[in-house]
Design an enzyme around this catalytic site. Structure first.
Site, PDB file in Angstrom:
ATOM      1  N   TYR B 227      -4.158  -2.750   2.181  1.00  0.00           N
ATOM      2  CA  TYR B 227      -4.564  -2.014   0.988  1.00  0.00           C
ATOM      3  C   TYR B 227      -4.614  -0.522   1.299  1.00  0.00           C
ATOM      4  O   TYR B 227      -5.115  -0.120   2.355  1.00  0.00           O
ATOM      5  CB  TYR B 227      -5.937  -2.506   0.492  1.00  0.00           C
ATOM      6  CG  TYR B 227      -5.838  -3.947   0.039  1.00  0.00           C
ATOM      7  CD1 TYR B 227      -5.372  -4.264  -1.248  1.00  0.00           C
ATOM      8  CD2 TYR B 227      -6.109  -4.985   0.921  1.00  0.00           C
ATOM      9  CE1 TYR B 227      -5.208  -5.584  -1.643  1.00  0.00           C
ATOM     10  CE2 TYR B 227      -5.939  -6.310   0.534  1.00  0.00           C
ATOM     11  CZ  TYR B 227      -5.494  -6.598  -0.747  1.00  0.00           C
ATOM     12  OH  TYR B 227      -5.303  -7.902  -1.123  1.00  0.00           O
ATOM     13  N   SER B 228      -4.092   0.265   0.384  1.00  0.00           N
ATOM     14  CA  SER B 228      -4.106   1.713   0.567  1.00  0.00           C
ATOM     15  C   SER B 228      -5.519   2.231   0.393  1.00  0.00           C
ATOM     16  O   SER B 228      -6.292   1.714  -0.422  1.00  0.00           O
ATOM     17  CB  SER B 228      -3.217   2.380  -0.480  1.00  0.00           C
ATOM     18  OG  SER B 228      -1.921   1.859  -0.413  1.00  0.00           O
ATOM     19  N   CYS B 397       4.523   5.301  -4.777  1.00  0.00           N
ATOM     20  CA  CYS B 397       3.774   4.127  -4.318  1.00  0.00           C
ATOM     21  C   CYS B 397       3.577   3.156  -5.471  1.00  0.00           C
ATOM     22  O   CYS B 397       3.276   3.555  -6.596  1.00  0.00           O
ATOM     23  CB  CYS B 397       2.414   4.537  -3.748  1.00  0.00           C
ATOM     24  SG  CYS B 397       1.516   3.165  -2.996  1.00  0.00           S
ATOM     25  N   GLU B 437       6.321   4.187  -0.500  1.00  0.00           N
ATOM     26  CA  GLU B 437       5.533   3.056  -0.018  1.00  0.00           C
ATOM     27  C   GLU B 437       5.409   2.061  -1.157  1.00  0.00           C
ATOM     28  O   GLU B 437       4.636   2.254  -2.089  1.00  0.00           O
ATOM     29  CB  GLU B 437       4.152   3.517   0.440  1.00  0.00           C
ATOM     30  CG  GLU B 437       3.332   2.346   0.966  1.00  0.00           C
ATOM     31  CD  GLU B 437       2.274   2.804   1.954  1.00  0.00           C
ATOM     32  OE1 GLU B 437       2.633   3.061   3.108  1.00  0.00           O
ATOM     33  OE2 GLU B 437       1.118   2.934   1.546  1.00  0.00           O
ATOM     34  N   TYR B 439       5.395  -2.233  -2.263  1.00  0.00           N
ATOM     35  CA  TYR B 439       5.069  -3.544  -1.704  1.00  0.00           C
ATOM     36  C   TYR B 439       5.289  -4.635  -2.723  1.00  0.00           C
ATOM     37  O   TYR B 439       5.526  -4.372  -3.887  1.00  0.00           O
ATOM     38  CB  TYR B 439       3.632  -3.564  -1.176  1.00  0.00           C
ATOM     39  CG  TYR B 439       2.598  -2.850  -2.022  1.00  0.00           C
ATOM     40  CD1 TYR B 439       1.983  -3.495  -3.077  1.00  0.00           C
ATOM     41  CD2 TYR B 439       2.263  -1.514  -1.762  1.00  0.00           C
ATOM     42  CE1 TYR B 439       1.037  -2.834  -3.847  1.00  0.00           C
ATOM     43  CE2 TYR B 439       1.315  -0.860  -2.527  1.00  0.00           C
ATOM     44  CZ  TYR B 439       0.698  -1.511  -3.569  1.00  0.00           C
ATOM     45  OH  TYR B 439      -0.225  -0.864  -4.325  1.00  0.00           O
TER      46      TYR B 439
HETATM   47  C1  LIG Z   1       1.365  -0.769   2.513  1.00  0.00           C
HETATM   48  C2  LIG Z   1       0.766  -1.630   1.465  1.00  0.00           C
HETATM   49  C3  LIG Z   1      -0.218  -1.130   0.657  1.00  0.00           C
HETATM   50  C4  LIG Z   1      -0.807  -1.898  -0.322  1.00  0.00           C
HETATM   51  N1  LIG Z   1      -1.765  -1.372  -1.103  1.00  0.00           N
HETATM   52  C5  LIG Z   1      -2.345  -2.115  -2.059  1.00  0.00           C
HETATM   53  C6  LIG Z   1      -3.370  -1.580  -2.863  1.00  0.00           C
HETATM   54  O1  LIG Z   1      -3.755  -0.415  -2.708  1.00  0.00           O
HETATM   55  N2  LIG Z   1      -3.924  -2.358  -3.830  1.00  0.00           N
HETATM   56  C7  LIG Z   1      -3.487  -3.656  -4.024  1.00  0.00           C
HETATM   57  O2  LIG Z   1      -4.024  -4.327  -4.913  1.00  0.00           O
HETATM   58  N3  LIG Z   1      -2.520  -4.185  -3.265  1.00  0.00           N
HETATM   59  C8  LIG Z   1      -1.953  -3.448  -2.284  1.00  0.00           C
HETATM   60  N4  LIG Z   1      -0.987  -3.997  -1.504  1.00  0.00           N
HETATM   61  C9  LIG Z   1      -0.634  -5.404  -1.741  1.00  0.00           C
HETATM   62  C10 LIG Z   1      -1.639  -6.298  -1.004  1.00  0.00           C
HETATM   63  O3  LIG Z   1      -1.457  -6.159   0.388  1.00  0.00           O
HETATM   64  C11 LIG Z   1      -1.475  -7.790  -1.317  1.00  0.00           C
HETATM   65  O4  LIG Z   1      -0.138  -8.149  -1.169  1.00  0.00           O
HETATM   66  C12 LIG Z   1      -1.944  -8.182  -2.702  1.00  0.00           C
HETATM   67  O5  LIG Z   1      -3.296  -7.868  -2.886  1.00  0.00           O
HETATM   68  C13 LIG Z   1      -1.762  -9.655  -2.937  1.00  0.00           C
HETATM   69  O6  LIG Z   1      -2.489 -10.373  -1.976  1.00  0.00           O
HETATM   70  P1  LIG Z   1      -3.154 -11.753  -2.320  1.00  0.00           P
HETATM   71  O7  LIG Z   1      -3.680 -12.285  -1.031  1.00  0.00           O
HETATM   72  O8  LIG Z   1      -4.101 -11.631  -3.439  1.00  0.00           O
HETATM   73  O9  LIG Z   1      -1.940 -12.628  -2.834  1.00  0.00           O
HETATM   74  P2  LIG Z   1      -1.169 -13.710  -1.989  1.00  0.00           P
HETATM   75  O10 LIG Z   1      -2.019 -14.914  -1.878  1.00  0.00           O
HETATM   76  O11 LIG Z   1      -0.637 -13.070  -0.757  1.00  0.00           O
HETATM   77  O12 LIG Z   1       0.078 -13.966  -2.924  1.00  0.00           O
HETATM   78  C14 LIG Z   1       0.056 -14.837  -4.047  1.00  0.00           C
HETATM   79  C15 LIG Z   1       1.342 -14.744  -4.811  1.00  0.00           C
HETATM   80  O13 LIG Z   1       1.383 -13.573  -5.610  1.00  0.00           O
HETATM   81  C16 LIG Z   1       2.495 -12.753  -5.309  1.00  0.00           C
HETATM   82  N5  LIG Z   1       2.028 -11.365  -5.374  1.00  0.00           N
HETATM   83  C17 LIG Z   1       1.457 -10.647  -4.391  1.00  0.00           C
HETATM   84  N6  LIG Z   1       1.126  -9.424  -4.844  1.00  0.00           N
HETATM   85  C18 LIG Z   1       1.491  -9.375  -6.126  1.00  0.00           C
HETATM   86  C19 LIG Z   1       1.418  -8.380  -7.133  1.00  0.00           C
HETATM   87  N7  LIG Z   1       0.892  -7.188  -6.866  1.00  0.00           N
HETATM   88  N8  LIG Z   1       1.901  -8.664  -8.365  1.00  0.00           N
HETATM   89  C20 LIG Z   1       2.425  -9.882  -8.622  1.00  0.00           C
HETATM   90  N9  LIG Z   1       2.524 -10.862  -7.704  1.00  0.00           N
HETATM   91  C21 LIG Z   1       2.063 -10.625  -6.485  1.00  0.00           C
HETATM   92  C22 LIG Z   1       2.930 -13.181  -3.969  1.00  0.00           C
HETATM   93  O14 LIG Z   1       4.326 -13.006  -3.766  1.00  0.00           O
HETATM   94  C23 LIG Z   1       2.577 -14.660  -3.962  1.00  0.00           C
HETATM   95  O15 LIG Z   1       3.562 -15.414  -4.626  1.00  0.00           O
HETATM   96  C24 LIG Z   1      -0.393  -3.230  -0.518  1.00  0.00           C
HETATM   97  C25 LIG Z   1       0.611  -3.746   0.299  1.00  0.00           C
HETATM   98  C26 LIG Z   1       1.188  -2.974   1.272  1.00  0.00           C
HETATM   99  C27 LIG Z   1       2.259  -3.571   2.123  1.00  0.00           C
END
Ligand SMILES: Cc1cc2nc3c(=O)[nH]c(=O)nc-3n(C[C@H](O)[C@H](O)[C@H](O)COP(=O)(O)OP(=O)(O)OC[C@H]3O[C@@H](n4cnc5c(N)ncnc54)[C@H](O)[C@@H]3O)c2cc1C
Ligand code: SF4
Ligand code: SF4
Lengths: 475, 439
Positions: B227-228, B397, B437, B439
């Site tokens: 998370y950022s 981003c 950036e 994701y």
């Molecule tokens: C460098 C970087 C910075 C990030 N910053 C942020 C941030 O500031 N705030 C933030 O909320 N997230 C951010 N993310 C994304 C975060 O890391 C997670 O991927 C996100 O919160 C989903 O995680 P989860 O465990 O809830 O879902 P998971 O259990 O990992 O995934 C469940 C399913 O949802 C899908 N999915 C994942 N993310 C999304 C999405 N955003 N929209 C639709 N489908 C999705 C997946 O592909 C999967 O099928 C960032 C990622 C990176 C790589």
């Protein structure tokens, strides 16, 4: 023989020592297995120390242990992939219910039949290959043959375990019968046709491991989806080993092609006679071997329409290849599929209920997969600048099973008369003369790092060993 | 488990499969404990942002084709699309190329990255790779190639990788509020974590990762999610050792199928006082410039606003203290509706002469859909003026899917201004002035 420490002798993750009945059943089966191995297993190999891969557990560290082993002492283990307590049936009419840990009474006969049929192929290929060690083109190849042999043996153990553990007396009898049938035996042959064919030479062996062991991959993959959890877990693990067999075939044929192309370029000729004199296998002969093994293997998938296949699927016994990755309803009641039939001497497609066509579905998945590898073989010719491409023959060519059985077809799918078939079949399928020629090349070549003249060395050795490693030590 | 070092000095030791030898037998895919291998109809490939070099797949592979490694600058890791298209392995890069890339990578990046989450995080952060197989297939135009791997010259020094998955630091939740309008889709929480007496120095633009408690469907501990950081360097509350995050509750996957995101739901449901396991900080190039004449163009969607909020807030604090008269801020922010846009209210209250806000809403009844790239094109003239100035830094981003459209829009703006896109893009990248950036 009852004082064997089975956890050492038969590495397993099924708590063999905690199940006295099962242990006793396997104890009485084991001497017969060893007897079978001595009688019809790899000929003249008893004293060799072979650099083999042995599985001692199913985790990545445990399942690929390399070391010198006498094949007779190979630790034929019983391994099931780890259980998932929550696993649910994911196709057929029981979709969503919990996977079965025991055999449901109403599916007992069918499950037994499926397991026996699969089990029957494993010792069969060992029998088919038993003389090949005598003509191995290198130590490396000899080791690969032996690896294939012991793993087929282990796969037999895997099926025998299921029969003993879940099918009571019937199972024990079937397990005995697996050692009694014999490939090519007129009175008591193996169940499936391809497993009664001979594997007389190494080109046939490579074609067999490429095409026929790939049938194994698809059958095992379909069983790995099974609602009967012990079967699914057993076959999942078998699949990892099956990979080596296909590798032996794919790389074997590829090396034969490479050597032939090399000589074609050196002699600047594609004259079959000259190439044969030079001691390499000409490309048209390789195509004819391919035509044979391919067509015989696609018959293994069974009749294009089969109510058994529908029953196996609907009742959850056997899924499709990569069932879990497909996005349809996994019940298939209203879906249709195209199969081939011959009407008035012409091939045509016919739509039938998909459930009845599941053999054909699996066959088509197989065809796609095996064709991709043929494309990789063709890269060898492409790289050598030789204008020859291998092609897989038409699905209807040389079939013995299903609606296309006995239909006379050219490899490119043109219906031909019986007369044309008879005059041209030696153009299409390896003839006695072809086989005699290939047999004439089969001389043992066992100096480390040396290879028979008709095959190129491999790109790399096994388990990162050098190509000239002592893969087999003779005592 | 023997683990190879995956990234060192900005150079990734990328795990690849030799397509000439591989027989597509699926053994590696079945073996890999973390699902880092996938395939299409032609090739088996390793996902660079997943593989942790555990070597589990090496000995089971019957052909040896799995045991191939290539050193590449992290930002140029071979994508899945690249690998699916291969007939043979690419040659090794010449040592000069690697040396150049190693030099340009930040000193802080020289810390060895040894295990899964760090490698994954570092690769994802620096290369902007998606962790989802389907998504990494890039179109012909490879927008990721334009992103810088170096920070702006006036950026402050960033600390990275102070805490790894094996020695996470515990932080306490000191705030958790829904910062979107309640009852609307894309609920997003503003979460504040306090590190107490534990050192956790961060800069705007960096990220941290959270390890969700419990195990996944295969019984393995959950992987950390990144998370950022949404707060300024001196804390969400100035002078305190805390950071803010902007977390969207994931209730659907990228295809719109219902799914309950593991980490995001865990975070959104936290109560004040709960403890959270944190690793990081990560990122050493997506950092803001600090010289007073520097301009910042921020382009984001959804939670991509987190680093933008951080930078804006730091600038606001500096401005209050009398610095940064010259530096301009320009923001392009996309969301479906104003109600779903995180921090919409506070943003609107910022003075117009401080920040030039441009919103794009794609789902407001009665008005035509607008995406960030549309607004970028509308503001072409003002943007072009900023782009002529070497003091301008651009930050993008948000979701992966926005990246290409945004970079293409920037290209249009530059071409329309009769500047040479290739030259400008190369300069922006070299000077650490265009950062992507997604994701
Ligand atoms: C460098 C970087 C910075 C990030 N910053 C942020 C941030 O500031 N705030 C933030 O909320 N997230 C951010 N993310 C994304 C975060 O890391 C997670 O991927 C996100 O919160 C989903 O995680 P989860 O465990 O809830 O879902 P998971 O259990 O990992 O995934 C469940 C399913 O949802 C899908 N999915 C994942 N993310 C999304 C999405 N955003 N929209 C639709 N489908 C999705 C997946 O592909 C999967 O099928 C960032 C990622 C990176 C790589
Ligand atoms: S295990 Fe090896 S040969 Fe099999 S698909 Fe993977 S890389 Fe290819
Ligand atoms: S090295 Fe480990 S993580 Fe990487 S692909 Fe192989 S098994 Fe998976």
């Amino acid at each position: 023989m009852s004082n064997i420490d089975y956890s050492v002798k038969i590495p397993n993750n099924v708590d063999l020592s905690g199940d006295r009945t099962l242990q006793r059943a396997l104890e009485s089966w084991q001497p017969n297995f060893i007897q079978w191995w001595d009688d019809v297993g790899p000929e003249g190999s008893t004293n060799h120390d072979v650099y083999l891969r042995t599985a001692v557990s199913v985790d990545p560290q445990g399942w690929a242990q390399f070391g010198y082993v006498k094949m007779r002492d190979y630790r034929w283990g019983i391994f099931l992939n780890p259980a998932d307590q929550e696993r649910a049936i994911h196709f057929g009419d029981h979709k969503g219910e919990k996977a079965w840990q025991e055999v449901p009474g109403e599916h007992r006969a069918n499950l037994r039949r499926i397991i026996v049929t699969q089990g029957d192929t494993e010792p069969a290929s060992v029998e088919q290959q038993r003389h090949l060690g005598l003509t191995a083109p290198s130590l490396y190849d000899l080791r690969n043959l032996f690896q294939v042999n012991v793993e087929e043996g282990r796969h037999l153990w895997a099926m025998v375990y299921l029969l003993h553990k879940y099918f009571g007396r019937d199972g024990r009898e079937e397990a005995e019968a697996l050692l009694e049938r014999q490939s090519g035996d007129e009175n008591n042959p193996r169940i499936l046709g391809a497993f009664n064919e001979k594997t007389p030479d190494w080109l046939a062996f490579f074609m067999f491991t490429y095409f026929t062991d790939r049938d194994g991959k698809f059958q095992l993959a379909a069983l790995a989806e099974s609602a009967f959890d012990p079967l699914a877990r057993t076959t999942k693990f078998m699949l990892t080993e099956e990979a080596h067999h296909m590798f032996v075939g794919e790389s074997g044929v590829s090396r034969v092609l490479q050597r032939t192309c090399q000589v074609m370029n050196e002699l600047k000729t594609d004259d079959v006679a000259k190439l044969r004199v030079a001691g390499v296998i000409d490309l048209p002969t390789i195509q004819r071997y391919l035509n044979f093994h391919y067509s015989v293997t696609i018959d293994l998938f069974g009749a294009d329409q089969s109510s058994n296949a529908a029953t196996f699927y609907s009742s959850g016994l056997k899924g499709r290849y990569e069932e879990g990755k497909r996005s349809d309803d996994h019940a298939l009641h209203d879906q249709r599929y195209k199969v081939l039939e011959v009407v008035d001497g012409k091939l045509q497609e016919k739509e039938v209920p998909m459930l009845n066509a599941l053999n054909e579905v699996l066959r088509d998945d197989y065809i796609k997969d095996s064709n991709a590898g043929v494309g990789r073989w063709n890269k060898v010719m492409e790289k050598a600048g030789i204008d020859f491409r291998l092609i897989i023959p038409h699905k209807a060519f040389n079939r013995q099973i299903g609606a296309l059985a006995g239909v006379r077809m050219s490899p490119d799918g043109r219906p031909v008369t019986e007369q044309e078939w008879q005059t041209r079949k030696d153009e299409w399928l390896a003839s006695d003369a072809d086989r005699a020629f290939v047999a004439s090349l089969m001389q043992r070549c066992l100096a480390p790092g040396k290879f028979a003249g008709w095959i190129a060395p491999p790109v790399m050795g096994i388990n990162r060993q050098p190509v000239d490693f002592d893969y087999v030590r003779f005592n | 488990m023997s683990t190879t070092t995956m990234i060192e000095n900005g150079i990734l030791n990328q795990h690849l499969i030799d397509p000439e030898i591989c027989i597509r037998c699926n053994t590696c895919e079945a073996t890999c404990p973390i699902g880092a291998i996938t395939h299409d109809d032609t090739n088996y490939v390793v996902m660079a942002d997943q593989c942790n070099g555990c070597m589990d797949c090496i000995s089971p592979c019957p052909t040896g084709s799995i045991d191939n490694w290539r050193k590449v600058p992290v930002a140029e890791a071979y994508s899945l699309a690249d690998q699916f298209g291969w007939e043979a392995l690419p040659p090794e890069l010449p040592p000069e190329r690697l040396a150049a890339a190693a030099l340009s990578s930040d000193a802080a990046g020289s810390a060895e990255v040894e295990d899964l989450s760090q490698a994954q995080a570092a690769i994802a952060a620096v290369a902007g790779l998606a962790s989802n197989a389907g998504e990494t297939r890039e179109a012909e135009f490879r927008s990721a190639a334009f992103g810088a791997t170096v920070p702006p010259w006036s950026a402050a020094h960033a600390y990275t990788n102070l805490y790894g998955p094996r020695n996470p630091v515990s932080a306490a939740v000191v705030g958790n509020i829904n910062c979107t309008e309640a009852g609307f889709d894309n609920e997003t929480h503003h979460i504040v974590l306090d590190f107490g007496a534990m050192p956790f120095p961060v800069l705007e633009g960096q990220s941290i990762a959270i390890i969700p408690p419990g195990v996944d469907a295969n019984g393995r501990p959950h992987v950390a999610r990144q998370y950022s950081i949404a707060s300024a360097r001196n804390g969400e509350r100035p002078g305190y050792n805390n950071v803010a995050l902007t977390v969207k509750r994931v209730m659907q996957d990228h295809e719109g199928q219902p799914v309950r995101g593991v980490a995001s739901n865990y975070l959104c449901d936290l109560k004040v006082g709960d403890a959270v396991q944190v690793i990081g900080p990560f990122g050493h190039s997506f950092l803001m410039p600090n010289h007073p004449r520097s301009h910042i163009v921020m382009i984001c969607t959804g939670t991509g606003s987190a680093p933008m909020r951080a930078m804006t807030e730091w600038r606001r604090r500096l401005r209050k203290s009398g610095k940064f008269d010259g530096g301009k801020l320009m923001l392009f922010f996309g969301a479906r509706t104003p109600q779903e846009l995180p921090y919409f209210g506070p943003l609107q209250n910022l003075p117009k002469d401080f920040i030039d806000n441009n919103f794009a809403f794609s789902r407001v009844a009665g008005i035509p859909k607008r995406y960030v790239q549309d607004v970028i094109r509308e503001r072409a003239i003002d943007l072009a003026e900023l782009l002529r100035d070497d003091n301008t830094h651009i930050y993008v981003c948000g979701l992966k899917s926005m990246e290409e459209g945004v970079v293409l829009a920037l290209r249009d703006v530059i071409v329309q201004a009769e500047l040479n896109w290739e030259n400008v893009a190369a300069k922006l990248k070299q000077q650490g002035r265009l950062h992507l950036e997604t994701y």
